[in-house]
Write a protein that holds these residues in place. Structure first.
Motif, PDB file in Angstrom:
ATOM      1  N   GLU A   1      61.644  41.631  54.846  1.00 38.32           N
ATOM      2  CA  GLU A   1      62.808  41.197  55.631  1.00 38.32           C
ATOM      3  C   GLU A   1      64.075  41.918  55.171  1.00 38.32           C
ATOM      4  O   GLU A   1      64.865  42.390  55.990  1.00 38.32           O
ATOM      5  CB  GLU A   1      62.980  39.683  55.513  1.00 38.32           C
ATOM      6  N   LEU A   2      64.259  42.033  53.861  1.00 37.80           N
ATOM      7  CA  LEU A   2      65.447  42.726  53.337  1.00 37.80           C
ATOM      8  C   LEU A   2      65.430  44.196  53.743  1.00 37.80           C
ATOM      9  O   LEU A   2      66.459  44.759  54.112  1.00 37.80           O
ATOM     10  CB  LEU A   2      65.514  42.577  51.821  1.00 37.80           C
ATOM     11  N   LEU A   3      64.278  44.835  53.664  1.00 37.29           N
ATOM     12  CA  LEU A   3      64.173  46.238  54.053  1.00 37.29           C
ATOM     13  C   LEU A   3      64.479  46.428  55.530  1.00 37.29           C
ATOM     14  O   LEU A   3      65.140  47.393  55.912  1.00 37.29           O
ATOM     15  CB  LEU A   3      62.780  46.784  53.704  1.00 37.29           C
TER      16      LEU A   3
ATOM     17  N   SER B   1      59.418  37.453  46.857  1.00 34.92           N
ATOM     18  CA  SER B   1      58.145  37.533  47.582  1.00 34.92           C
ATOM     19  C   SER B   1      58.084  38.816  48.412  1.00 34.92           C
ATOM     20  O   SER B   1      59.114  39.413  48.736  1.00 34.92           O
ATOM     21  CB  SER B   1      57.962  36.327  48.505  1.00 34.92           C
ATOM     22  N   GLY B   2      56.864  39.183  48.765  1.00 36.18           N
ATOM     23  CA  GLY B   2      56.677  40.353  49.618  1.00 36.18           C
ATOM     24  C   GLY B   2      57.299  40.165  50.987  1.00 36.18           C
ATOM     25  O   GLY B   2      57.869  41.099  51.550  1.00 36.18           O
ATOM     26  N   GLU B   3      57.192  38.942  51.514  1.00 35.91           N
ATOM     27  CA  GLU B   3      57.795  38.656  52.829  1.00 35.91           C
ATOM     28  C   GLU B   3      59.304  38.852  52.789  1.00 35.91           C
ATOM     29  O   GLU B   3      59.886  39.450  53.707  1.00 35.91           O
ATOM     30  CB  GLU B   3      57.470  37.225  53.277  1.00 35.91           C
TER      31      GLU B   3
ATOM     32  N   LYS C   1      72.205  55.103  43.695  1.00 30.31           N
ATOM     33  CA  LYS C   1      70.887  54.893  44.288  1.00 30.31           C
ATOM     34  C   LYS C   1      70.601  53.393  44.299  1.00 30.31           C
ATOM     35  O   LYS C   1      71.271  52.618  43.643  1.00 30.31           O
ATOM     36  CB  LYS C   1      69.803  55.616  43.493  1.00 30.31           C
ATOM     37  N   LYS C   2      69.573  52.994  45.048  1.00 34.36           N
ATOM     38  CA  LYS C   2      69.235  51.580  45.160  1.00 34.36           C
ATOM     39  C   LYS C   2      67.802  51.336  44.726  1.00 34.36           C
ATOM     40  O   LYS C   2      66.944  52.201  44.880  1.00 34.36           O
ATOM     41  CB  LYS C   2      69.402  51.095  46.599  1.00 34.36           C
ATOM     42  N   ALA C   3      67.555  50.140  44.186  1.00 35.50           N
ATOM     43  CA  ALA C   3      66.206  49.719  43.804  1.00 35.50           C
ATOM     44  C   ALA C   3      65.978  48.310  44.319  1.00 35.50           C
ATOM     45  O   ALA C   3      66.903  47.504  44.373  1.00 35.50           O
ATOM     46  CB  ALA C   3      66.037  49.750  42.292  1.00 35.50           C
ATOM     47  N   LEU C   4      64.741  48.039  44.693  1.00 35.78           N
ATOM     48  CA  LEU C   4      64.348  46.695  45.116  1.00 35.78           C
ATOM     49  C   LEU C   4      63.268  46.209  44.160  1.00 35.78           C
ATOM     50  O   LEU C   4      62.246  46.873  43.984  1.00 35.78           O
ATOM     51  CB  LEU C   4      63.809  46.712  46.551  1.00 35.78           C
TER      52      LEU C   4
END
Length: 79
Positions: free
Chosen positions: A71-73, A65-67, A34-37
């Motif tokens: 972007e990663l998502l 940061s939220g930005e 599984k993955k976590a951010l």
């Protein structure tokens, strides 16, 4: 509020994990692959949480940061 930071080497986590009782191994099996951010503006917390969550078998990405999280998502939405 005062923050207390405890640093442990990854090898120390592995030793602790191997000594944990049966329920931990079940948790590790559930979260395997599984993955976590993790999003935090403090690099120390990113490192600590990343190591801890990774010890449960999750693949961890960290951003500051939220930005950067959005972007990663967007980049990984098909994965």
């Amino acid at each position: 509020m005062q923050r207390r930071v405890i640093f442990m080497k990854i090898e120390d986590y592995e030793d602790l994990i191997n000594e944990l009782p049966f329920p931990y191994s079940c948790v590790k099996m559930i979260f395997n692959n599984k993955k976590a951010l993790i999003v935090d503006d403090c690099q120390s917390w990113l490192d600590i949480l990343s190591n801890l969550i990774n010890s449960f078998g999750l693949e961890v990405d960290t951003v500051n940061s939220g930005e950067n999280a959005i972007e990663l998502l967007k980049q990984n939405k098909d994965k």
